[in-house]
Write an enzyme that holds these catalytic residues in place. Structure first.
Site, PDB file in Angstrom:
ATOM      1  N   GLN A  80      -6.853   9.447  12.638  1.00 56.30           N
ATOM      2  CA  GLN A  80      -7.422  10.406  11.719  1.00 56.30           C
ATOM      3  C   GLN A  80      -7.282  11.864  12.121  1.00 56.30           C
ATOM      4  O   GLN A  80      -6.916  12.054  13.409  1.00 56.30           O
ATOM      5  CB  GLN A  80      -8.746  10.206  11.372  1.00 56.30           C
TER       6      GLN A  80
ATOM      7  N   HIS B 111      -9.879   3.181  -0.514  1.00 58.40           N
ATOM      8  CA  HIS B 111     -10.105   2.825   0.857  1.00 58.40           C
ATOM      9  C   HIS B 111     -10.956   1.407   0.750  1.00 58.40           C
ATOM     10  O   HIS B 111     -12.143   1.405   1.425  1.00 58.40           O
ATOM     11  CB  HIS B 111     -10.817   3.836   1.825  1.00 58.40           C
TER      12      HIS B 111
ATOM     13  N   HIS C  50       0.672  -1.169  -0.070  1.00 59.29           N
ATOM     14  CA  HIS C  50      -0.026  -0.147  -0.047  1.00 59.29           C
ATOM     15  C   HIS C  50       0.767   1.160   0.241  1.00 59.29           C
ATOM     16  O   HIS C  50       0.460   2.127  -0.582  1.00 59.29           O
ATOM     17  CB  HIS C  50      -0.913   0.066   1.125  1.00 59.29           C
TER      18      HIS C  50
END
Length: 782
Positions: free
Chosen positions: A326, A97, A51
């Site tokens: 986040q 995502h 990723h």
């Protein structure tokens, strides 16, 4: 060296649990000159994950065109940036995502939107729009999908849509467009690709390069928790198994209200002139932001984890470095001016703490309470990871004959009932149930939102006067069904349709971003699909002068060994020089002439045939039509091959459409794509309200091919009679064939004749009912 994590002795077996191969582990030992500790292993595992490192795709991505006269920043930063004139730039990027959205649909989708928004304002740009590109398994039972599986797909879709809507709506950015498709292969592998667009002044673009020895590094935003640990390495870089449901702790939790504060604080801090560099803490969290900033800047860094704001007690260095909590950023400030930055974040009520500094050399040194937790050369970690030339092998050729392809209806058969079924299919039906959950007009700049035009269109305000003259258009497109049949040609079609959509809005395509969704790179046939797709994208983007400015690769989209379709998604950006010339799909006036623009002019005749029975369809036509949405919906057949593509013809059509818009010569424009000509005409009627159409076709071949064929380089425009001659002449200059096929009619009638026979004859009300409410009924009554 004293460490903070000496209790766990790292072995190749523990490395394997982190997704690190024996060869990669040996390389880590070589870089460090010793065995890594557990924190260092965790850092390497996320930075060298598929990723984050693109280790299987790098060798292929180098073949994509990334340079152009308008490109200010290409791949390698948080987002691509292009010059849009008047001292302004546009930053835009698309990312996936996918895996988190399967494990936890709502949070997976929200954090996907949050992450792509941070990529935009990290560049110094204010986000002004979001688009999405979504793929789900079938939402009704079929021979491929049980009712139990269809119900699960509906729940995933519902969670994803609520997640996208929730984050965008709360953050205050309009979700103005996108696309949704369905196929059995996405049942346990939904694709959630989000694109964001932002605007900045050209001289205020920020990069993620740690520079200035002694400059402080400032952690800003939300506190760090244990959510999202190993999201990049163990969730997004591996296929799903029966244990995937246990990966919920790897899915981050988003807070859009916090991100809104973070946006305003970051932009205000940037305006002080005290910010040197800035990086989002996205995938791999604090690890990625620190290591990449140091590597890009050619510097070292020192970070003290004890200073990092934490919302959970007892967090280890391993957990702090790998957390993907986040709404966090890392800034480098000018030494002596850090108080200016800290004051801004205090004003916005956000954590802002000096956690380290930029150092000489290239070593990233991470300490915790005075003890060194990790000490790693930043550049080898970030830029010298494994690069694989994976084996490539084309899959065995499909064994097909004409008996496996779509069988056209007998001459003269009325296909109205099939048309109604096609209009109500999930791929073609109105996505109103989805888009009504999105705020599409917040910030009041949306000129064309979902369904109004072939591309989403937003106004650009002059930064000094606030006046509006120009606009930006964006479209996302991807066709996994065609890429499964021929990945190179399918990829070309994806670029062509996205660019054609932008041109149908009146805008000139200028640049692109992509999100490449594939199965396991460890399978030679998947890597063959990937390589072919990259070459198709490169050829089309070169032909259209739309360089790739950035994007994302998402591998391992498969469950229990079953891959998704190869699904490249392309986002194309265009500039509309005069907002008053934006084109929409709706027919506007009774009596307007309906004109088919055909850039390739293949297989179309202007007059009636010479008479006699129609010849049997050519094998090429049978193979092409068998890949259409009509074939899939009516016969359950996905076979054959995508239509051949003519990139020069596509470019001529795009240029013609942009010229027609600039001359204000046409009333509407709508490209011909999924569902073919009949669907295009019907959608233009539905958007108009109170207008129908009377169309006569003289195209040779079966009626169904003329109505529902999906050959590219075509669009429908409506033209007022006084401007018809000018439109025909301008199209001739661009070598685009024109065919006057009918007129817009007042009332409820929709009729299409083929060679003198009415093949579709229905009321608009009947057709629109099937199209407008089918998806909503499926999702709310099951």
């Amino acid at each position: 060296m004293a460490t903070a994590s000496t209790e766990i002795r790292v072995t190749p077996e523990i490395a394997a649990e982190h997704g690190v191969t024996r060869q990669e582990y040996a390389r880590i030992q070589q870089i460090l000159g010793r065995e890594p500790n557990i924190t260092e292993l965790g850092i390497f595992s996320v930075m060298w994950s598929e990723h984050c490192s693109y280790k299987s795709s790098k060798v292929h991505l180098k073949r994509l065109p990334t340079h152009g006269k308008l490109v200010v920043q290409g791949p390698g930063e948080n987002a691509g940036v292009v010059d849009i004139g008047d001292g302004l730039v546009a930053a835009f990027k698309i990312e996936s995502h996918n895996h988190p959205s399967y494990v936890e649909p709502f949070q997976g989708a929200t954090t996907g939107v949050g992450g792509i928004l941070r990529d935009i304002f990290t560049m110094g740009a204010r986000p002004i729009a979001v688009l999405d590109s979504l793929r789900f398994g079938e939402i009704t039972a079929s021979k491929h999908t049980s009712e139990e599986e269809a119900a699960k797909n509906r729940r995933i879709l519902d969670g994803v849509i609520r997640g996208i809507g929730s984050y965008g709506n709360c953050f205050g950015v309009p979700t103005i467009g996108g696309e949704v498709a369905f196929a059995p292969c996405y049942s346990q592998n939904p694709l959630v690709n989000a694109l964001a667009l932002g605007i900045a002044k050209k001289e205020e673009v920020f990069l993620a390069k740690a520079k200035g020895i002694g400059n402080p590094m400032i952690y800003v935003g939300a506190k760090t928790g244990r959510d999202g640990i190993h999201g990049a390495s163990l969730l997004a870089s591996a296929e799903f198994t029966e244990e995937s449901k246990q990966k919920r702790p790897n899915v981050q939790v988003g807070d859009p209200f916090m991100e809104k504060l973070l946006l305003e604080a970051c932009l205000e801090a940037m305006r002080t002139g005290a910010v040197v560099a800035i990086q989002d803490m996205g995938a791999a969290g604090l690890t990625c932001s620190t290591m990449e900033m140091a590597s890009r800047g050619g510097t070292g860094i020192e970070i003290d984890l004890a200073r990092v704001p934490q919302r959970e007690t007892g967090m280890t260095p391993y957990e702090i470095m790998l957390s993907e909590s986040q709404e966090r950023m890392l800034l480098v400030a000018e030494k002596g001016r850090e108080h200016e930055v800290l004051a801004v974040f205090k004003k916005w009520g956000l954590d802002a703490v000096v956690v380290g500094q930029v150092t000489e050399g290239c070593i990233a040194r991470i300490s915790n309470n005075g003890r060194v937790a990790a000490e790693i050369p930043a550049h080898p970690l970030a830029e010298e990871g494994p690069v694989y030339q994976r084996p490539i092998a084309a899959p065995a050729p499909r064994k097909e004959t004409s008996a496996d392809w779509f069988a056209f209806a007998a001459e003269g058969t009325n296909v109205t009932s099939n048309f109604v079924k096609l209009l109500g299919s999930p791929a073609i039906a109105s996505k109103r149930w989805i888009t009504e959950q999105y705020d599409t007009s917040v910030r009041t700049n949306t000129l064309a939102g979902p369904g109004a035009s072939d591309a989403a269109v937003v106004r650009i305000k002059d930064p000094k006067t606030g006046a509006v003259k120009r606009a930006l258009a964006l479209s996302t497109d991807g066709n996994g069904r065609w890429c499964q049949l021929n990945p190179r040609v399918g990829a070309m079609h994806a670029v062509a349709e996205a660019a054609r959509n932008v041109a149908c809005s009146g805008a000139r395509p200028i640049a692109a971003t992509n999100c490449l969704n594939f199965g396991s790179p460890e399978k030679p046939e998947v890597m063959w699909q990937f390589s072919e797709t990259v070459d198709g994208l490169g050829e089309a983007c070169t032909a259209f002068a739309t360089p790739i400015t950035g994007g994302n690769v998402s591998f391992y989209n498969e469950t229990l060994g079953k891959s998704i379709y190869p699904t490249p998604v392309i986002g194309v950006l265009g500039i509309l020089d005069d907002v008053s010339h934006v084109l929409k799909i709706a027919f506007r006036n009774e009596g307007d002439v309906i004109v088919l623009l055909d850039g390739s002019n293949v297989g179309v005749t202007l007059g009636a045939s010479a008479g006699g029975a129609s010849p049997a369809p050519a094998l090429g036509l049978l193979r092409e039509f068998s890949s259409s949405e009509y074939s899939k919906t009516i016969a359950g057949i996905v076979a054959g091959a995508p239509p051949a593509i003519n990139l020069a013809a596509e470019k001529r059509l795009q240029d013609c459409l942009v010229a027609l818009a600039a001359e204000a010569a046409v009333q509407s424009a709508h490209d011909i794509s999924d569902g073919g000509l009949a669907v295009t005409l019907a959608e233009s009627c539905f958007a108009a309200g109170g207008l129908g159409a009377n169309v006569k076709l003289e195209e040779n071949g079966p009626a169904e091919a003329a109505l529902f064929g999906e050959r590219g380089a075509r669009a429908i425009v409506s033209v007022s009679s006084p401007k018809l001659a000018g439109v025909l002449e301008l199209a001739r200059q661009y070598k685009v064939a024109t065919h006057q096929i009918g007129q817009v009619r007042r009332g409820d009638a929709f009729c299409i004749e083929h060679k003198g026979r009415a093949v579709i004859d229905s009321s608009i009300e009947t057709l629109c009912d099937a199209w407008a409410y089918s998806l909503e009924r499926t999702l709310t009554t099951k």
